[in-house]
Design a protein around this motif. Structure first.
Motif, mmCIF file in Angstrom:
data_model
loop_
_atom_site.group_PDB
_atom_site.id
_atom_site.type_symbol
_atom_site.label_atom_id
_atom_site.label_comp_id
_atom_site.label_asym_id
_atom_site.label_seq_id
_atom_site.Cartn_x
_atom_site.Cartn_y
_atom_site.Cartn_z
ATOM 1 N N ARG A 87 0.829 -1.211 0.000
ATOM 2 C CA ARG A 87 0.000 0.000 0.000
ATOM 3 C C ARG A 87 0.854 1.247 0.000
ATOM 4 N NH1 ARG A 87 -2.555 -2.402 4.469
ATOM 5 N NH2 ARG A 87 -4.011 -3.991 3.725
ATOM 6 N N GLU A 88 2.032 1.128 0.586
ATOM 7 C CA GLU A 88 2.938 2.273 0.621
ATOM 8 C C GLU A 88 3.718 2.416 -0.686
ATOM 9 O OE1 GLU A 88 5.354 1.736 4.067
ATOM 10 O OE2 GLU A 88 3.768 2.302 5.468
ATOM 11 N N GLY A 89 3.442 1.556 -1.648
ATOM 12 C CA GLY A 89 4.090 1.674 -2.946
ATOM 13 C C GLY A 89 5.506 1.120 -2.979
ATOM 14 N N LEU A 90 5.868 0.297 -2.000
ATOM 15 C CA LEU A 90 7.231 -0.230 -1.940
ATOM 16 C C LEU A 90 7.374 -1.554 -2.685
ATOM 17 C CD1 LEU A 90 7.659 0.458 1.875
ATOM 18 C CD2 LEU A 90 8.433 1.899 -0.022
ATOM 19 N N VAL A 91 6.245 -2.146 -3.033
ATOM 20 C CA VAL A 91 6.260 -3.470 -3.657
ATOM 21 C C VAL A 91 5.400 -3.433 -4.913
ATOM 22 C CG1 VAL A 91 5.823 -5.914 -3.278
ATOM 23 C CG2 VAL A 91 6.276 -4.419 -1.336
ATOM 24 N N ASP A 92 5.853 -4.070 -5.970
ATOM 25 C CA ASP A 92 5.076 -4.085 -7.202
ATOM 26 C C ASP A 92 4.064 -5.218 -7.235
ATOM 27 O OD1 ASP A 92 7.896 -2.851 -7.875
ATOM 28 O OD2 ASP A 92 6.446 -2.026 -9.300
ATOM 29 N N PHE A 93 4.522 -6.414 -6.916
ATOM 30 C CA PHE A 93 3.613 -7.554 -6.931
ATOM 31 C C PHE A 93 3.871 -8.482 -5.746
ATOM 32 C CE2 PHE A 93 3.684 -6.496 -11.519
ATOM 33 C CZ PHE A 93 2.318 -6.389 -11.749
ATOM 34 N N LEU A 94 2.784 -9.064 -5.267
ATOM 35 C CA LEU A 94 2.881 -10.141 -4.283
ATOM 36 C C LEU A 94 2.214 -11.372 -4.878
ATOM 37 C CD1 LEU A 94 1.837 -8.566 -0.838
ATOM 38 C CD2 LEU A 94 4.086 -9.497 -1.433
ATOM 39 N N VAL A 95 2.907 -12.482 -4.840
ATOM 40 C CA VAL A 95 2.288 -13.747 -5.244
ATOM 41 C C VAL A 95 1.751 -14.392 -3.980
ATOM 42 C CG1 VAL A 95 2.674 -16.057 -6.153
ATOM 43 C CG2 VAL A 95 3.807 -14.093 -7.206
ATOM 44 N N THR A 96 0.494 -14.732 -3.984
ATOM 45 C CA THR A 96 -0.068 -15.288 -2.763
ATOM 46 C C THR A 96 -1.164 -16.299 -3.095
ATOM 47 O OG1 THR A 96 -1.131 -14.749 -0.685
ATOM 48 C CG2 THR A 96 -1.658 -13.352 -2.556
ATOM 49 N N LYS A 97 -1.939 -16.588 -2.118
ATOM 50 C CA LYS A 97 -3.062 -17.509 -2.286
ATOM 51 C C LYS A 97 -3.987 -17.187 -1.139
ATOM 52 C CE LYS A 97 -0.448 -20.514 0.565
ATOM 53 N NZ LYS A 97 0.336 -21.716 0.718
ATOM 54 N N ASP A 98 -5.094 -17.862 -1.091
ATOM 55 C CA ASP A 98 -6.020 -17.659 0.012
ATOM 56 C C ASP A 98 -5.541 -18.536 1.172
ATOM 57 O OD1 ASP A 98 -8.097 -17.385 1.717
ATOM 58 O OD2 ASP A 98 -9.642 -18.052 0.315
ATOM 59 N N ILE A 99 -4.686 -17.986 2.010
ATOM 60 C CA ILE A 99 -4.062 -18.806 3.066
ATOM 61 C C ILE A 99 -5.096 -19.390 4.028
ATOM 62 C CG2 ILE A 99 -2.270 -18.929 4.842
ATOM 63 C CD1 ILE A 99 -0.967 -16.494 3.598
ATOM 64 N N PRO A 100 -5.932 -18.561 4.640
ATOM 65 C CA PRO A 100 -6.912 -19.166 5.554
ATOM 66 C C PRO A 100 -7.910 -20.043 4.813
ATOM 67 C CG PRO A 100 -7.332 -16.814 5.298
ATOM 68 C CD PRO A 100 -6.033 -17.088 4.612
ATOM 69 N N GLY A 101 -8.234 -19.669 3.587
ATOM 70 C CA GLY A 101 -9.162 -20.487 2.798
ATOM 71 C C GLY A 101 -8.611 -21.883 2.592
ATOM 72 N N GLN A 102 -7.325 -21.952 2.382
ATOM 73 C CA GLN A 102 -6.662 -23.226 2.164
ATOM 74 C C GLN A 102 -6.770 -24.137 3.392
ATOM 75 O OE1 GLN A 102 -2.481 -23.188 0.668
ATOM 76 N NE2 GLN A 102 -2.009 -24.038 2.655
ATOM 77 N N SER A 103 -6.481 -23.584 4.552
ATOM 78 C CA SER A 103 -6.531 -24.431 5.746
ATOM 79 C C SER A 103 -7.980 -24.753 6.118
ATOM 80 C CB SER A 103 -5.777 -23.804 6.913
ATOM 81 O OG SER A 103 -5.876 -22.417 6.944
ATOM 82 N N ASN A 104 -8.845 -23.790 5.899
ATOM 83 C CA ASN A 104 -10.267 -24.021 6.106
ATOM 84 C C ASN A 104 -10.740 -25.193 5.247
ATOM 85 O OD1 ASN A 104 -13.095 -23.884 5.671
ATOM 86 N ND2 ASN A 104 -13.140 -21.727 6.221
ATOM 87 N N TYR A 105 -10.432 -25.121 3.972
ATOM 88 C CA TYR A 105 -10.843 -26.170 3.031
ATOM 89 C C TYR A 105 -10.305 -27.531 3.458
ATOM 90 C CZ TYR A 105 -11.472 -28.627 -1.389
ATOM 91 O OH TYR A 105 -11.833 -29.531 -2.351
#
Lengths: 346, 346
Positions: free
Chosen positions: B294-312
């Motif tokens: 949000r502060e403009g220090l990063v261009d991209f983050l690769v992620t996933k739905d972390i809690p969704g994954q453990s929930n599933y």
DNA sequence: CATGATTAGGTGCACGCGCACGCATTCACA
DNA sequence: TGTGAATGCGTGCGCGTGCACCTAATCATG
């Protein structure tokens, strides 16, 4: 810790289970004084019905209706539809019967006709999307008269009464598309591809997304030209010739965005006129769009979990209605997802 | 259409409800011939227990154990943990008791100790992640002896016996990170930032991701240099000085990737040494990483739905175990998600 | 062959709730 | 004041399972 049962509530209120039942479901035949005693007991014991026991005992089928655009296999609303079907399976134990109704996106009267049918059905709840402001408003008022709750999927009218909404922020999605189209680049001109519609009859549902797109380009590349190009989805030859005409008139344009969900319509043209310098961005992970991406014709797709969204909406809406609880979150803005060739395989 | 009940199955198999019950739960005391007749009837009628009735009738509490790394608030495993908690709520009616156990990622003995405790508990099922090959293998064998099913979260060992797995393909995630770091650009050198670990004791769980990253760069930019830079998470001053040292030694490097989940560790340095030309890519949508974005220090983050994954994982694993059904899909590769400044707000 | 243990299988009850039914009491009205 | 309707409330049954308990047949053993 044991949770309270109807029996506990009854004992506490000094009445029988049947009376508690009548109070909970507003079946009448209970004096005002007793009603209050029971309500008090329910509050004190923090009672809520055991969902398993409810489902088991109740033979009642909860009927819901869903009114969305008619569609072909693989199109946007088809995927939404799938999500509903899947959500329905998750809540089988709730005895829900979901009746689907489809209208013609170019015909407001078809919406009215289906809405009338639904009103006759008297369902426990209705799900629809925001298309024809006038018709949806009428429908919404009539539902309110019958005390039938309503949910919006995908897009909404904020001034109408609804229980719950699920969709992306379309303006923001347009901005994201523009960002991805132009990231790390200098941009002088952009082509925005639209689908011709019988647009006199209703507001274009893609307008907010387009505005987000245009505003982002204007803000970050004030000197850039934005060309709008209309294609006719009903004829693939006309699509190719429209694209050809545009490309030869504006050979300098390298950035293409399709702001509706039907990027796949120009996939053939992109393939036949492949240009490694071209950057293409589209929306929604329809099978046709993904195919184009796998073939290297598209750089980014902005999307979301389409079936997940309808699944979520349905299961929550049904739970709210059946157990007459307010939704946890009324406006659910779903997360936007970015697909590239590296993460477009499910 | 009515679904079949135990009674229907019993009638069809020519036995009583009790016998069907014994077959379903492998309680023994049934002849082989009868077992087969009942199994056959179950298949023919496509019987599966009514979850509501099961939950209502069963007073048994199904105990599950989960063994994952200990963590601080906001770290990766904390978010995983949240997903489990949330999933647990969704299946309250299943009477599940989920016991959490935490081990020290730098201490294989702590894993062994917790594993021993879990074995003593005799849970209905165990969830863990793949860290210490040796210890996990031992654990897996002992569980198998006790006929306790096991699930892998986040990463796995394919040669061990497990019921279900949920996580991303880490190699692919590294490739995606490299793609986003370099999209639409010419790249001559790349910095890859790692966290120093007590790496003698166990395999680095981030290795596959790093390999994906490195391979992509090598394939697409064969002349590019890849520098590896280690930082020490325990001291913010040392992080700053490591980064300073590297940056002054290699002023030409504009592309930075943090291949573990702790991009936030260098957020301060990125801010204090802001360079509009710099491109930064990281992994996982931890709160600290999102803040940096949000502060403009990063261009991209690769992620996933972390809690969704453990929930599933939890909800499916529990269902499989309780109703003794095989998982629909054993290896669930979760979708990778791309975050940019335009879509990093939940 | 007698006896007790083991095996194979059946039956009844409770879980918590929804709902149909039944029984008093009160009320309206002729 | 008698009668039927409306009101207020309690009771019993069944939903489909899980499980404890019971019975009958078979088996091992002296």
């Amino acid at each position: 810790m044991k949770t309270a049962t109807v029996y506990d509530v009854a004992k506490r209120a000094g009445v029988s289970r049947g009376t508690v039942d009548r109070v909970i479901f507003n079946r009448g035949r209970v004096s005002q004084k007793t009603v209050e005693k029971v309500r008090e007991a329910i509050r004190e014991l923090n009672y809520s019905a055991n969902p398993s026991a409810s489902a088991l005992a109740s033979k009642q089928i909860h009927c819901f209706a869903c009114l969305i655009p008619q569609h072909q296999k693989g199109e946007y609303w088809d995927v939404v539809d799938e999500g509903f079907k899947h959500g329905l399976e998750e809540i089988t134990f709730c005895n829900v019967d979901l009746r689907m109704y489809y209208y013609d996106q170019n015909d407001i009267e078809s919406y009215r006709k289906m809405a009338a049918e639904i009103l006759e059905l008297r369902p426990r709840g209705v799900i629809t999307n925001a298309v024809f402001k006038e018709a949806v408003t009428e429908f919404s008022y009539k539902l309110k008269d019958l005390a039938i709750p309503m949910a919006f999927i995908d897009n909404k009218y904020d001034d109408l009464d609804f229980d719950i909404y699920c969709g992306v922020d379309p303006y923001n999605s347009g901005q994201l598309g523009a960002y991805l189209l132009t990231v790390h680049q200098k941009v002088e001109s952009v082509a925005m591809i639209r689908v011709v519609r019988d647009s006199g009859k209703h507001a274009d549902p893609n307008a907010p997304r387009r505005h987000g797109f245009v505003d982002y380009i204007a803000d970050h590349f004030p000197d850039s030209a934005i060309y709008t190009l209309f294609i006719d989805p009903s004829s693939s030859e006309s699509i190719a010739s429209s694209m050809d005409r545009f490309a030869s008139a504006h050979p300098e344009v390298r950035h293409y965005a399709v702001t509706n969900s039907r990027l796949f319509l120009i996939a053939n043209w992109l393939k036949d006129n492949y240009d490694p310098e071209r950057v293409v961005v589209g929306f929604d992970d329809l099978e046709g769009n993904l195919k184009a991406m796998r073939e290297g014709l598209v750089d980014f797709l902005v999307t979301k979990d389409i079936p997940g969204q309808s699944n979520y909406l349905l299961t929550n809406f049904v739970r709210n209605v059946i157990y007459s609880q307010p939704p946890k979150v009324k406006n659910n803005y779903v997360h936007m997802d970015v697909l590239s060739k590296m993460n477009c395989n499910k």
